[in-house]
Every structure is written in structure tokens, then in C-alpha cells.
Design a protein around this motif. Structure first.
Motif, PDB file in Angstrom:
ATOM      1  N   ASP A  50       0.813  -1.211   0.000  1.00  0.00           N
ATOM      2  CA  ASP A  50       0.000   0.000   0.000  1.00  0.00           C
ATOM      3  C   ASP A  50       0.854   1.273   0.000  1.00  0.00           C
ATOM      4  O   ASP A  50       0.319   2.380  -0.069  1.00  0.00           O
ATOM      5  N   THR A  51       2.163   1.122   0.069  1.00  0.00           N
ATOM      6  CA  THR A  51       3.055   2.275   0.044  1.00  0.00           C
ATOM      7  C   THR A  51       2.896   3.005  -1.281  1.00  0.00           C
ATOM      8  O   THR A  51       2.934   2.378  -2.342  1.00  0.00           O
ATOM      9  N   PRO A  52       2.697   4.318  -1.242  1.00  0.00           N
ATOM     10  CA  PRO A  52       2.598   5.070  -2.501  1.00  0.00           C
ATOM     11  C   PRO A  52       3.884   4.934  -3.307  1.00  0.00           C
ATOM     12  O   PRO A  52       4.985   5.040  -2.763  1.00  0.00           O
ATOM     13  N   VAL A  53       3.727   4.690  -4.601  1.00  0.00           N
ATOM     14  CA  VAL A  53       4.880   4.495  -5.482  1.00  0.00           C
ATOM     15  C   VAL A  53       4.732   5.392  -6.695  1.00  0.00           C
ATOM     16  O   VAL A  53       3.680   5.406  -7.344  1.00  0.00           O
ATOM     17  N   GLY A  54       5.776   6.134  -6.985  1.00  0.00           N
ATOM     18  CA  GLY A  54       5.797   6.959  -8.190  1.00  0.00           C
ATOM     19  C   GLY A  54       6.481   6.208  -9.315  1.00  0.00           C
ATOM     20  O   GLY A  54       7.518   5.585  -9.107  1.00  0.00           O
ATOM     21  N   ILE A  55       5.887   6.235 -10.476  1.00  0.00           N
ATOM     22  CA  ILE A  55       6.474   5.629 -11.661  1.00  0.00           C
ATOM     23  C   ILE A  55       7.062   6.768 -12.490  1.00  0.00           C
ATOM     24  O   ILE A  55       6.336   7.533 -13.117  1.00  0.00           O
ATOM     25  N   VAL A  56       8.384   6.877 -12.462  1.00  0.00           N
ATOM     26  CA  VAL A  56       9.079   7.939 -13.171  1.00  0.00           C
ATOM     27  C   VAL A  56       9.586   7.377 -14.488  1.00  0.00           C
ATOM     28  O   VAL A  56      10.334   6.399 -14.506  1.00  0.00           O
ATOM     29  N   SER A  57       9.134   7.960 -15.579  1.00  0.00           N
ATOM     30  CA  SER A  57       9.566   7.520 -16.901  1.00  0.00           C
ATOM     31  C   SER A  57       9.306   8.637 -17.900  1.00  0.00           C
ATOM     32  O   SER A  57       8.734   9.669 -17.559  1.00  0.00           O
ATOM     33  N   ASN A  58       9.704   8.393 -19.135  1.00  0.00           N
ATOM     34  CA  ASN A  58       9.428   9.370 -20.185  1.00  0.00           C
ATOM     35  C   ASN A  58       7.931   9.512 -20.396  1.00  0.00           C
ATOM     36  O   ASN A  58       7.166   8.577 -20.159  1.00  0.00           O
ATOM     37  N   ARG A  64       2.250   2.929 -19.743  1.00  0.00           N
ATOM     38  CA  ARG A  64       2.545   1.499 -19.715  1.00  0.00           C
ATOM     39  C   ARG A  64       3.250   1.121 -18.413  1.00  0.00           C
ATOM     40  O   ARG A  64       2.983   0.064 -17.825  1.00  0.00           O
ATOM     41  N   GLY A  65       4.118   2.003 -17.928  1.00  0.00           N
ATOM     42  CA  GLY A  65       4.782   1.749 -16.656  1.00  0.00           C
ATOM     43  C   GLY A  65       3.793   1.599 -15.516  1.00  0.00           C
ATOM     44  O   GLY A  65       3.932   0.706 -14.676  1.00  0.00           O
ATOM     45  N   CYS A  66       2.782   2.440 -15.489  1.00  0.00           N
ATOM     46  CA  CYS A  66       1.764   2.351 -14.433  1.00  0.00           C
ATOM     47  C   CYS A  66       0.912   1.094 -14.575  1.00  0.00           C
ATOM     48  O   CYS A  66       0.545   0.467 -13.578  1.00  0.00           O
ATOM     49  N   ARG A  67       0.607   0.722 -15.795  1.00  0.00           N
ATOM     50  CA  ARG A  67      -0.135  -0.533 -16.016  1.00  0.00           C
ATOM     51  C   ARG A  67       0.676  -1.731 -15.536  1.00  0.00           C
ATOM     52  O   ARG A  67       0.150  -2.639 -14.873  1.00  0.00           O
ATOM     53  N   TYR A  68       1.959  -1.752 -15.857  1.00  0.00           N
ATOM     54  CA  TYR A  68       2.825  -2.825 -15.387  1.00  0.00           C
ATOM     55  C   TYR A  68       2.918  -2.818 -13.864  1.00  0.00           C
ATOM     56  O   TYR A  68       2.966  -3.869 -13.231  1.00  0.00           O
ATOM     57  N   PRO A  77      -0.165   3.188  -8.304  1.00  0.00           N
ATOM     58  CA  PRO A  77       1.040   3.869  -8.781  1.00  0.00           C
ATOM     59  C   PRO A  77       0.722   5.255  -9.320  1.00  0.00           C
ATOM     60  O   PRO A  77      -0.313   5.469  -9.944  1.00  0.00           O
ATOM     61  N   PHE A  78       1.615   6.190  -9.046  1.00  0.00           N
ATOM     62  CA  PHE A  78       1.418   7.572  -9.457  1.00  0.00           C
ATOM     63  C   PHE A  78       2.363   7.898 -10.603  1.00  0.00           C
ATOM     64  O   PHE A  78       3.575   7.754 -10.469  1.00  0.00           O
ATOM     65  N   PRO A  79       1.838   8.327 -11.755  1.00  0.00           N
ATOM     66  CA  PRO A  79       2.713   8.636 -12.891  1.00  0.00           C
ATOM     67  C   PRO A  79       3.466   9.948 -12.704  1.00  0.00           C
ATOM     68  O   PRO A  79       2.891  10.955 -12.321  1.00  0.00           O
ATOM     69  N   ILE A  80       4.763   9.905 -12.972  1.00  0.00           N
ATOM     70  CA  ILE A  80       5.606  11.095 -12.950  1.00  0.00           C
ATOM     71  C   ILE A  80       6.326  11.119 -14.291  1.00  0.00           C
ATOM     72  O   ILE A  80       7.280  10.364 -14.502  1.00  0.00           O
TER      73      ILE A  80
END
Length: 108
Positions: A50-58, A64-68, A77-80
Motif C-alpha cells: 500500500d506504500t505510494p509508489v511513483g512511476i518515473v519515466s518518459n 505502460r509503466g503504471c499498467r505494469y 502507482p502515481f505517474p511522474i
């Protein structure tokens, strides 16, 4: 990737250190070869799903990173999104479209 001299984890750790982040706060996942593996292996380093996670990518890859990430067990997951060079964006975006279609076919 092919021809790269260091892992992406190492390169990003160096970038973060150069930006002033204390080395002790950086955890490297350096065995994966793709985004899905990276998220699965990283998930093992995080104690609470449940820890908030940021997905940092282009910007073209963050969807797709958030879907994965969800497929790997992360709850929300939070998109960055980071930008990329405007001249390269069309090529990367088209390539990413095919990758997203493949993702949808796998039902991630």
C-alpha cells in the motif's frame, strides 16, 4: 540495453547523487532487463504494497509503466512523466503505441 556500459540503475543512482540525494537513500534494482521485471523486483524491496509508489519515466512510457506496476501488485502507482527531445518524441510515441497494443492483448 545493448552497448551500454553501465546499468540504468547505476546511471540513475549517479544522477540522483549528483542532484544532492544522499547515497544512503538510494536503493538500486539492477538485475531486471525490462520495465515489468523492474517493477516485480522493486516490489520485493518494498515492505508494504500500500506504500505510494511513483512511476518515473518518459512521457510516452509512463502509461505502460503504471499498467505494469498494477500488474506487479502496486495498489495505486502515481505517474511522474519526464519529457523527451521533441524531435525524438514522434518515433518513441509510435513505438510505444505498438507496445501498448501488445500490453492490452496480454490484458495487463
Amino acid at each position: 540495453g545493448k552497448g551500454e556500459e553501465v546499468t540504468e540503475a547505476y546511471a540513475m543512482a549517479q544522477y540522483l547523487e549528483n542532484a544532492g540525494i544522499d547515497r544512503g537513500r538510494i536503493v538500486q534494482e539492477d538485475v531486471s532487463v525490462n520495465t515489468l521485471e523492474n517493477l516485480k523486483f522493486s516490489g520485493k524491496l518494498i515492505e508494504d504494497a500500500d506504500t505510494p509508489v511513483g512511476i518515473v519515466s518518459n512521457n510516452f512510457h509512463v502509461y505502460r509503466g503504471c499498467r505494469y506496476a498494477k500488474h506487479a501488485g502496486f495498489k495505486n502507482p502515481f505517474p511522474i512523466a519526464a519529457s523527451c527531445h521533441p524531435l525524438l518524441f514522434p518515433n518513441y510515441f509510435v513505438r510505444e503505441c505498438f507496445a501498448v497494443w501488445k500490453l492490452w492483448l496480454k490484458k495487463y
